[in-house]
Design a protein around this motif. Sequence first.
Motif, PDB file in Angstrom:
ATOM      1  N   ALA A   1     -23.796   0.949 -19.999  1.00 58.17           N
ATOM      2  CA  ALA A   1     -24.962   1.825 -19.938  1.00 58.17           C
ATOM      3  C   ALA A   1     -24.576   3.287 -19.800  1.00 58.17           C
ATOM      4  CB  ALA A   1     -25.862   1.418 -18.773  1.00 58.17           C
ATOM      5  N   ARG A   2     -23.324   3.559 -19.411  1.00 61.42           N
ATOM      6  CA  ARG A   2     -22.905   4.936 -19.168  1.00 61.42           C
ATOM      7  C   ARG A   2     -21.817   5.397 -20.126  1.00 61.42           C
ATOM      8  NH1 ARG A   2     -20.890   5.754 -13.462  1.00 61.42           N
ATOM      9  NH2 ARG A   2     -20.854   7.893 -14.215  1.00 61.42           N
ATOM     10  N   LEU A   3     -21.612   4.663 -21.210  1.00 63.26           N
ATOM     11  CA  LEU A   3     -20.532   5.016 -22.124  1.00 63.26           C
ATOM     12  C   LEU A   3     -20.679   6.427 -22.653  1.00 63.26           C
ATOM     13  CD1 LEU A   3     -20.096   1.752 -24.193  1.00 63.26           C
ATOM     14  CD2 LEU A   3     -18.597   2.638 -22.443  1.00 63.26           C
ATOM     15  N   ALA A   4     -21.900   6.815 -23.013  1.00 62.32           N
ATOM     16  CA  ALA A   4     -22.106   8.129 -23.602  1.00 62.32           C
ATOM     17  C   ALA A   4     -21.809   9.253 -22.622  1.00 62.32           C
ATOM     18  CB  ALA A   4     -23.542   8.242 -24.104  1.00 62.32           C
ATOM     19  N   GLU A   5     -21.829   8.952 -21.317  1.00 65.82           N
ATOM     20  CA  GLU A   5     -21.567   9.987 -20.326  1.00 65.82           C
ATOM     21  C   GLU A   5     -20.070  10.222 -20.124  1.00 65.82           C
ATOM     22  OE1 GLU A   5     -23.498   8.939 -16.718  1.00 65.82           O
ATOM     23  OE2 GLU A   5     -25.394   8.454 -17.697  1.00 65.82           O
ATOM     24  N   TYR A   6     -19.259   9.240 -20.503  1.00 65.50           N
ATOM     25  CA  TYR A   6     -17.824   9.389 -20.272  1.00 65.50           C
ATOM     26  C   TYR A   6     -17.259  10.463 -21.204  1.00 65.50           C
ATOM     27  CZ  TYR A   6     -13.068   8.234 -19.109  1.00 65.50           C
ATOM     28  OH  TYR A   6     -11.784   8.312 -18.648  1.00 65.50           O
TER      29      TYR A   6
ATOM     30  N   LEU B   1     -17.692  -5.291 -30.239  1.00 63.09           N
ATOM     31  CA  LEU B   1     -16.333  -4.849 -29.935  1.00 63.09           C
ATOM     32  C   LEU B   1     -16.199  -4.398 -28.487  1.00 63.09           C
ATOM     33  CD1 LEU B   1     -15.491  -3.025 -33.250  1.00 63.09           C
ATOM     34  CD2 LEU B   1     -14.068  -4.767 -32.174  1.00 63.09           C
ATOM     35  N   ALA B   2     -17.225  -3.742 -27.959  1.00 60.69           N
ATOM     36  CA  ALA B   2     -17.183  -3.352 -26.553  1.00 60.69           C
ATOM     37  C   ALA B   2     -17.051  -4.583 -25.661  1.00 60.69           C
ATOM     38  CB  ALA B   2     -18.438  -2.562 -26.193  1.00 60.69           C
TER      39      ALA B   2
ATOM     40  N   PRO C   1     -19.392  13.418 -25.001  1.00 63.18           N
ATOM     41  CA  PRO C   1     -20.507  13.576 -24.070  1.00 63.18           C
ATOM     42  C   PRO C   1     -21.870  13.537 -24.753  1.00 63.18           C
ATOM     43  CG  PRO C   1     -19.465  15.687 -24.480  1.00 63.18           C
ATOM     44  CD  PRO C   1     -18.608  14.658 -25.149  1.00 63.18           C
ATOM     45  N   ALA C   2     -21.889  13.685 -26.081  1.00 55.63           N
ATOM     46  CA  ALA C   2     -23.135  13.671 -26.845  1.00 55.63           C
ATOM     47  C   ALA C   2     -22.796  13.187 -28.259  1.00 55.63           C
ATOM     48  CB  ALA C   2     -23.757  15.064 -26.884  1.00 55.63           C
TER      49      ALA C   2
ATOM     50  N   MET D   1     -15.847   6.994 -29.995  1.00 56.49           N
ATOM     51  CA  MET D   1     -16.722   8.166 -30.008  1.00 56.49           C
ATOM     52  C   MET D   1     -17.847   8.007 -28.998  1.00 56.49           C
ATOM     53  SD  MET D   1     -16.784   8.690 -34.153  1.00 56.49           S
ATOM     54  CE  MET D   1     -17.885  10.090 -34.166  1.00 56.49           C
ATOM     55  N   ARG D   2     -18.421   6.823 -28.949  1.00 58.64           N
ATOM     56  CA  ARG D   2     -19.495   6.565 -27.995  1.00 58.64           C
ATOM     57  C   ARG D   2     -18.990   6.648 -26.559  1.00 58.64           C
ATOM     58  NH1 ARG D   2     -22.817   0.949 -28.292  1.00 58.64           N
ATOM     59  NH2 ARG D   2     -21.205   0.234 -26.835  1.00 58.64           N
TER      60      ARG D   2
END
Length: 309
Positions: A274-279, A24-25, A123-124, A118-119
């Motif tokens: 690679a930075r999705l979780a940081e957003y 989906l991403a 932030p976590a 959610m991802r």
Amino acid sequence: MTMQFFDAEATARLTPFPVLVDALAQACLEAARGEIASPARLVVPLNQGGIMLAMPAAARDLAIHKLVTVCPANRARALPTIHGHVSVCDPDTGEALFALDGPTVTGRRTAAVTLLAMRTFLPAPPRHILLIGTGTQALHHAHALAAVYPEARVLVQGSGPGRAQAFCANHGNSLDIRAHEGDAIPDTVDTVITVTTSTRPVYDEPARADRLVIGVGAFTPEMAEIGPRTLQGSALYVDDQAGARHEAGDFIQAGIDWARVTALADALAVHGAARLAEYGADTTPVVFKSVGCAAWDLAACRVARAAVR
């Protein structure tokens, strides 16, 4: 050749949630670049308030057509409200490849879009989730959360007394879920997901930077799950901007300025997979609204095709 049809159980096996979220991403970014053709769905009226929905989508590697019927009168007949299938074709030859169960594709890709949000914006990994709703989409979300975030605590809230308890009693053997009764939401809840067809907000708390709010169930201008108090204080995102303008009743009823609304694809493109979780690690409250489109069905069919092969 006879086209192979996969029923609901087989369709679920062919579309595991972790793989589906990644697909989906990719599809979200491709649709934003115009690499997936996904026109507005065609709605045809049926008897007794029912409707038929036709939703095609095509990319260079795959073409699909979802055809479903929604018949509210089926509740009195003890029949499912939604029927349908998704046909998958070769985009070069037009040859039919296989077909998937339509309601299962819709339910699983919708829940996977929630997981992608959610991802993207948390932030976590979530630790405490409130799921508002006890219908079919709530069940798909409960399975999705168990598959991707098994350590998270999931509370279920119903629209009436006893509904959450009944939902947990029916599905608690296979899912780690707990019923939440009462109006007060635990302060530790970091994610709220609404999956109802309510015509008035079921969540209207002050916006909080430490709580992601995701609206899924409302899909007509007459429906609204998230209230204006939450919306006005939040950064607003949608999965499909064109569809949201006509279907996101939460935003429409609140009179939201659409200049404030950002597409999920923009967040993905800026921050990269690679930075999705940081957003979302900043201090801005976020509301994400999901309305769906055929491009998300195409993503699910890609996952299924890889599994079939």
